[in-house]
Design an enzyme around this catalytic site. Structure first.
Site, PDB file in Angstrom:
ATOM      1  N   LYS A  99       0.746  -1.075   0.001  1.00 20.86           N
ATOM      2  CA  LYS A  99       0.215   0.020   0.113  1.00 20.86           C
ATOM      3  C   LYS A  99       0.890   1.206   0.012  1.00 20.86           C
ATOM      4  O   LYS A  99       2.002   0.989   0.446  1.00 20.86           O
ATOM      5  CB  LYS A  99      -0.885  -0.182   1.259  1.00 20.86           C
ATOM      6  CG  LYS A  99      -0.508  -0.206   2.582  1.00 20.86           C
ATOM      7  CD  LYS A  99       0.568   0.522   3.427  1.00 20.86           C
ATOM      8  CE  LYS A  99       0.880   1.875   3.304  1.00 20.86           C
ATOM      9  NZ  LYS A  99       2.096   2.132   4.128  1.00 20.86           N
ATOM     10  N   TYR A 138      -5.331   3.897   5.925  1.00 15.62           N
ATOM     11  CA  TYR A 138      -5.470   2.564   6.833  1.00 15.62           C
ATOM     12  C   TYR A 138      -6.963   3.498   7.373  1.00 15.62           C
ATOM     13  O   TYR A 138      -7.978   2.518   7.650  1.00 15.62           O
ATOM     14  CB  TYR A 138      -4.696   2.622   7.977  1.00 15.62           C
ATOM     15  CG  TYR A 138      -3.572   1.836   7.588  1.00 15.62           C
ATOM     16  CD1 TYR A 138      -3.581   0.345   7.463  1.00 15.62           C
ATOM     17  CD2 TYR A 138      -2.131   2.316   7.408  1.00 15.62           C
ATOM     18  CE1 TYR A 138      -2.275  -0.268   7.001  1.00 15.62           C
ATOM     19  CE2 TYR A 138      -1.210   1.836   7.113  1.00 15.62           C
ATOM     20  CZ  TYR A 138      -1.088   0.254   7.014  1.00 15.62           C
ATOM     21  OH  TYR A 138      -0.003  -0.400   6.499  1.00 15.62           O
TER      22      TYR A 138
HETATM   23  P1  NAD Z   1      12.426   1.914   2.255  1.00 18.18           P
HETATM   24  O1  NAD Z   1      12.872   3.342   1.673  1.00 18.18           O
HETATM   25  O2  NAD Z   1      12.897   1.282   3.394  1.00 18.18           O
HETATM   26  O3  NAD Z   1      12.725   0.806   0.972  1.00 18.18           O
HETATM   27  C1  NAD Z   1      12.543   0.994  -0.299  1.00 18.18           C
HETATM   28  C2  NAD Z   1      13.461   0.398  -1.204  1.00 18.18           C
HETATM   29  O4  NAD Z   1      13.322   0.654  -2.550  1.00 18.18           O
HETATM   30  C3  NAD Z   1      14.882   0.417  -0.674  1.00 18.18           C
HETATM   31  O5  NAD Z   1      15.448  -0.932  -0.867  1.00 18.18           O
HETATM   32  C4  NAD Z   1      15.464   1.158  -1.677  1.00 18.18           C
HETATM   33  O6  NAD Z   1      16.819   0.871  -2.251  1.00 18.18           O
HETATM   34  C5  NAD Z   1      14.735   0.936  -3.083  1.00 18.18           C
HETATM   35  N1  NAD Z   1      14.455   1.975  -4.048  1.00 18.18           N
HETATM   36  C6  NAD Z   1      14.632   1.787  -5.426  1.00 18.18           C
HETATM   37  N2  NAD Z   1      14.385   3.092  -6.026  1.00 18.18           N
HETATM   38  C7  NAD Z   1      14.547   4.010  -5.107  1.00 18.18           C
HETATM   39  C8  NAD Z   1      14.301   5.398  -5.027  1.00 18.18           C
HETATM   40  N3  NAD Z   1      14.321   6.074  -6.053  1.00 18.18           N
HETATM   41  N4  NAD Z   1      14.296   5.971  -3.925  1.00 18.18           N
HETATM   42  C9  NAD Z   1      14.398   5.269  -2.762  1.00 18.18           C
HETATM   43  N5  NAD Z   1      14.464   3.878  -2.727  1.00 18.18           N
HETATM   44  C10 NAD Z   1      14.475   3.265  -3.782  1.00 18.18           C
HETATM   45  O7  NAD Z   1      10.939   1.785   2.055  1.00 18.18           O
HETATM   46  P2  NAD Z   1       9.916   1.042   2.739  1.00 18.18           P
HETATM   47  O8  NAD Z   1       9.496   1.552   4.235  1.00 18.18           O
HETATM   48  O9  NAD Z   1      10.396  -0.382   2.755  1.00 18.18           O
HETATM   49  O10 NAD Z   1       8.613   1.205   1.932  1.00 18.18           O
HETATM   50  C11 NAD Z   1       8.510   0.546   0.922  1.00 18.18           C
HETATM   51  C12 NAD Z   1       7.021   0.164   0.532  1.00 18.18           C
HETATM   52  O11 NAD Z   1       6.416  -0.732   1.437  1.00 18.18           O
HETATM   53  C13 NAD Z   1       6.160   1.334   0.344  1.00 18.18           C
HETATM   54  O12 NAD Z   1       5.225   1.390  -0.520  1.00 18.18           O
HETATM   55  C14 NAD Z   1       5.459   1.460   1.741  1.00 18.18           C
HETATM   56  O13 NAD Z   1       4.314   2.221   1.960  1.00 18.18           O
HETATM   57  C15 NAD Z   1       5.142  -0.003   2.177  1.00 18.18           C
HETATM   58  N6  NAD Z   1       5.293  -0.232   3.485  1.00 18.18           N
HETATM   59  C16 NAD Z   1       4.131  -0.830   3.934  1.00 18.18           C
HETATM   60  C17 NAD Z   1       3.892  -1.158   5.366  1.00 18.18           C
HETATM   61  C18 NAD Z   1       2.830  -2.169   5.987  1.00 18.18           C
HETATM   62  O14 NAD Z   1       2.532  -2.106   7.120  1.00 18.18           O
HETATM   63  N7  NAD Z   1       2.160  -2.539   4.981  1.00 18.18           N
HETATM   64  C19 NAD Z   1       4.902  -0.790   6.293  1.00 18.18           C
HETATM   65  C20 NAD Z   1       5.891  -0.162   5.791  1.00 18.18           C
HETATM   66  C21 NAD Z   1       6.190   0.224   4.225  1.00 18.18           C
END
Ligand code: NAD
Length: 362
Positions: free
Chosen positions: A126, A213
């Protein structure tokens, strides 16, 4: 029935709708490749270790060092590790059934469509995409390729949410007339250029990240789609962070059955609750949107459900359907993600124009 501090304690035995994990008789697991190896992918990788129906089998990353570190940590053969360029060759890999897209929001559409075109089922995090039309393209690509598309709505697999839905769907609460819900936290120490703060990558501020949410739980509790929205941006108090996206936002939804909801989402203040009021009773979750454990009570008593791993439950729950070649229940499919994005698009339109906006779905 146990009693705690004078209040009825709702025990798991009363929770008919909670699905306990069952080991499938079919012992072929759903073989998952994680796409995007950031913070949430780490949580999913750990959760996969305690699933009964799933196995981490592949990785897709844009960072060459992670190919090595993650590959070694999770014992993934190099033939199952892809980068963003060679990702499409995954279509020839019979070891992978599903790609779980955990990238920044702006990349969800591209990687969902590429995974679907490679013949893989998809779970996408999401918010499903940056806007509702993009969600429709993702749904169409999955349909065309005859693969299933789920959105990572982990709370749909939490027992507190099951109980909330059960109460709202029976006569125990009476018709729900009003819901107050909020999800916000005060961000601290974030990099000023974090992707969550860049509109092109995130689609917006707290609304698509955590406010979603509230939209989810409003629609889930009421079992209806909202007709109108009125929304307001909050003040920008920390301009060093909020050059492109909102700092806070509030909105009110009007549902066809007459229910009204009021919600807030923020990167500036802390709020994490749902209060739903029916003619005969109420439900209150606080905290309502965390990873487990949640806390809750209703006019039936205090809720007390076992601690679960939402992410394991979610992936196992989705796997059960896919492994049996059954369609996923609609409340966790791409259509659900689309409906939430339609509301998000309308909330932004209302906040920008200062007008009530009719919410229209395709
Ligand atoms: P994050 O920044 O920790 O990870 C993002 C990943 O994408 C990294 O590995 C990064 O290297 C890569 N990436 C590739 N291109 C990029 C760019 N241009 N800029 C930044 N990163 C890039 O993010 P996250 O917290 O893991 O979130 C990822 C997804 O998961 C999002 O869509 C977020 O909404 C979702 N999420 C969902 C929940 C949940 O509870 N369901 C919780 C956290 C995150």
């Amino acid at each position: 029935m146990a009693v705690v501090s004078g209040a009825t304690l709702i025990t798991p035995t009363l929770l008919s709708s909670v699905k306990l994990k069952t080991k499938l008789t079919n012992d072929k697991p759903l073989r998952i490749a994680l796409c995007g190896l950031g913070k949430y992918a780490k949580i999913l990788a750990e959760a996969l270790a305690s699933t009964h129906n799933c196995k981490l089998m592949g990785l897709i990353t844009g960072t060459p060092e992670k190919e090595v570190s993650w590959g070694e940590k999770y014992n993934i053969p190099s033939k199952n590790i892809y980068n963003y360029k060679n990702f499409d060759t995954i279509k020839d890999n019979k070891d992978i059934d599903l790609v779980y897209v955990v990238l920044p929001n702006s990349m969800h559409k591209e990687f969902t469509i590429r995974a679907a075109n490679s013949g893989k089922h998809v779970i996408v995090e999401k918010p499903m995409a940056l806007n509702a039309p993009d969600c429709l393209e993702m749904i169409a690509a999955c349909k065309k390729n005859k693969v299933q598309l789920a959105v990572g709505y982990r709370l749909h697999f939490d027992p507190y949410y099951h109980e909330m839905k059960r109460l709202a769907s029976t006569d125990e609460l009476g018709p729900v007339r009003y819901i107050d819900s909020g999800f916000g936290y005060r961000i601290k120490g974030w990099a000023k250029d974090a992707w969550h703060l860049k509109k092109e990558l995130s689609g917006g501020g707290p609304l698509p990240n955590i406010g979603i949410y509230c939209i989810q739980n409003n629609r889930y509790i009421l079992g209806e789609e909202p007709k109108y929205v009125t929304a307001q941006f909050g003040p920008i108090q920390r301009p060093e962070y909020f050059k492109e996206v909102e700092e806070s936002i509030t909105w009110q939804l009007e549902f066809p059955g007459g229910a009204i909801t009021n919600s807030a989402s923020s990167y500036s203040y802390n709020v994490n609750k749902i209060y739903a009021s029916g003619d005969k009773g109420f439900i209150e979750l606080d905290p309502a949107h965390n990873y487990a454990p949640l806390k809750g009570k209703s006019s039936q008593g205090i809720m007390n459900f076992p601690l679960i791993n939402q992410q394991s439950e979610q992936m196992d729950g989705i796997a059960e359907y896919i492994l049996r070649d059954e369609a996923l229940p609609t409340h966790i499919t791409g259509e659900e993600g689309y409906k939430d994005m339609v509301v998000i698009d309308a909330i932004y339109k209302s906040a920008k124009t200062g007008r009530k906006v009719e919410i229209k779905r395709a």
